[in-house]
Enzyme design. Structure first.
Site, PDB file in Angstrom:
ATOM      1  N   LYS A 193       3.026  -3.528   6.440  1.00 25.23           N
ATOM      2  CA  LYS A 193       2.982  -3.880   4.930  1.00 25.23           C
ATOM      3  C   LYS A 193       4.647  -3.805   5.279  1.00 25.23           C
ATOM      4  O   LYS A 193       5.241  -3.637   4.156  1.00 25.23           O
ATOM      5  CB  LYS A 193       2.047  -2.758   4.294  1.00 25.23           C
ATOM      6  N   TYR A 237      -0.916  -0.765   9.597  1.00 24.44           N
ATOM      7  CA  TYR A 237      -1.156  -1.519   9.125  1.00 24.44           C
ATOM      8  C   TYR A 237      -0.001  -1.175   7.914  1.00 24.44           C
ATOM      9  O   TYR A 237       0.615  -2.166   7.929  1.00 24.44           O
ATOM     10  CB  TYR A 237      -2.734  -0.783   8.564  1.00 24.44           C
ATOM     11  N   HIS A 272     -12.968   2.429   3.052  1.00 18.55           N
ATOM     12  CA  HIS A 272     -12.315   3.481   2.362  1.00 18.55           C
ATOM     13  C   HIS A 272     -13.014   5.137   2.138  1.00 18.55           C
ATOM     14  O   HIS A 272     -14.265   4.550   1.985  1.00 18.55           O
ATOM     15  CB  HIS A 272     -11.145   2.673   1.363  1.00 18.55           C
ATOM     16  N   SER A 315       0.674  -0.970   0.019  1.00 15.57           N
ATOM     17  CA  SER A 315       0.079  -0.282   0.334  1.00 15.57           C
ATOM     18  C   SER A 315       0.690   1.243  -0.226  1.00 15.57           C
ATOM     19  O   SER A 315       1.734   1.096   0.414  1.00 15.57           O
ATOM     20  CB  SER A 315      -0.906   0.017   1.309  1.00 15.57           C
ATOM     21  N   SER A 316       0.458   2.930  -0.446  1.00 16.76           N
ATOM     22  CA  SER A 316       1.147   3.594  -0.786  1.00 16.76           C
ATOM     23  C   SER A 316       1.226   4.591   0.880  1.00 16.76           C
ATOM     24  O   SER A 316       1.621   5.033   1.429  1.00 16.76           O
ATOM     25  CB  SER A 316       0.632   4.562  -1.258  1.00 16.76           C
ATOM     26  N   CYS A 317       0.749   4.114   2.413  1.00 15.40           N
ATOM     27  CA  CYS A 317       0.612   4.167   2.974  1.00 15.40           C
ATOM     28  C   CYS A 317       2.244   3.802   4.077  1.00 15.40           C
ATOM     29  O   CYS A 317       2.248   4.239   4.740  1.00 15.40           O
ATOM     30  CB  CYS A 317      -0.248   4.077   3.911  1.00 15.40           C
TER      31      CYS A 317
END
Length: 332
Positions: free
Chosen positions: A142, A138, A181, A109-111
């Site tokens: 990742k 989270y 989301h 994920s881009s987070c």
């Protein structure tokens, strides 16, 4: 062995991402796709995962299984998010390695990138600053998955790759009122406001943060495209030092602009009010997608077209579950 004869385990095939990747693989002629529901295989259980890999003779893995949710869910269930995602990743990736599965694709994920990373965010931005606090558990999980893939590449020569998609949406999404989301959450709220005749919908934050959105079918195309590239080509694009690749559209917009587009797609004509007392999250999240573009992939589905197909999917799900106590309340 012909590529389409490979036995590919798609972990998380019932979720939005996994189901889209499975559809893409089947459309390209891949017939040996192995799937398991959570009732059949609990990916957080190390012993179960090891037995599965020992018996199934898997050639490649697509790891799309994850516990996911929006700002509210991440804030309320941080321990669940970090624990379940760490367990899923560690169990599946290590069991694949132990059974000599040489190619694996991990969906991140881009987070993973710092809250105030330079925009657009390049792959090298990983671990260069503090994360956004609302989804840090989270993101940490990742990052651990990426690190495990990279470490297995370094120590054992495994061809384990990771892709970091931007914010996703599309058919098969989770429309839960608190665990979804932004796009599916807005679709549900605007629909319910239209149905009840509410004059306005209040949206968290100022509406000023900028976000990038990718349709899940575009991500599925990217996933298979990246998996099919020869290792030499993948390594060359990443400079031989990275194991993760950004996937996005390269275009962003404000949450205020997004809300207007979603309201229009749903047919809600009331007022949009923003609550600045609620968290905005990261000010901007835009990925640098130059590397995946160099690998020969580009997004094809526009946001307007993608929203229309997602609203259609929501209406089908809503109609199918209209008799339930909480329609659309379960996570796919």
């Amino acid at each position: 062995m012909h590529p389409t004869d490979l036995r590919i385990f798609v972990a998380g095939h019932r979720g939005m991402v996994g189901s889209a990747i499975e559809r893409r693989l089947r459309s390209l002629g891949y017939a040996e796709i192995v799937t398991r529901t959570r009732a059949e295989l609990d990916l957080t259980d190390q012993a179960q995962v090891r037995r599965f890999f020992a018996s199934e003779h898997i050639d490649q893995v697509v790891l799309a299984a994850a516990k996911v949710g929006g700002i509210y869910a991440n804030s309320m269930l941080p321990a669940d998010f970090v624990y379940e995602n760490l367990m899923i990743e560690a169990n599946v990736i290590w069991a694949a390695h132990a059974r000599d599965v040489d190619r694996l694709l991990f969906l991140g994920s881009s987070c993973i990138y710092p809250k105030f990373a330079t925009q657009p965010m390049v792959e090298e931005a990983l671990l260069t600053g503090p994360l956004e606090p609302t989804n840090e558990p989270y993101a940490v999980a990742k990052i651990a998955g990426i690190t495990l893939c990279a470490s297995l590449r370094t120590q054992f020569g495994r061809d384990y790759r990771a892709i970091m998609p931007t914010n996703l949406y599309g058919p098969g999404d989770n429309y839960h009122p608190t665990r979804s989301h932004v796009i599916p959450g807005l679709i549900r709220r605007f629909h319910e406001a239209r149905e009840t005749g509410a004059p306005e919908v209040v949206i968290w934050g100022t509406g000023e943060p900028r976000r990038e959105f990718l349709h899940v079918d575009d991500l599925a195309r990217a996933s298979v495209h990246v998996m099919e590239r020869p290792r030499s080509e993948f390594d060359e694009v990443l400079g031989g030092t990275l194991a993760h690749l950004n996937v996005g559209t390269g275009v962003d917009l404000t949450i205020r602009e997004l809300a207007g587009l979603v309201a229009g797609a749903v047919g809600f004509e009331g007022r949009l009010e923003f609550d600045p007392t609620m968290p905005d999250g990261t000010p901007r999240k835009l990925l640098d997608v130059s590397r995946v573009t160099a690998l020969g992939w580009n997004a094809e589905i526009t946001l307007r077209d993608g929203l229309r197909s997602t609203v259609d999917d929501f209406m089908l799900q809503y109609a199918a579950r209209s008799g339930a106590v909480d329609p659309l309340g379960s996570t796919p």
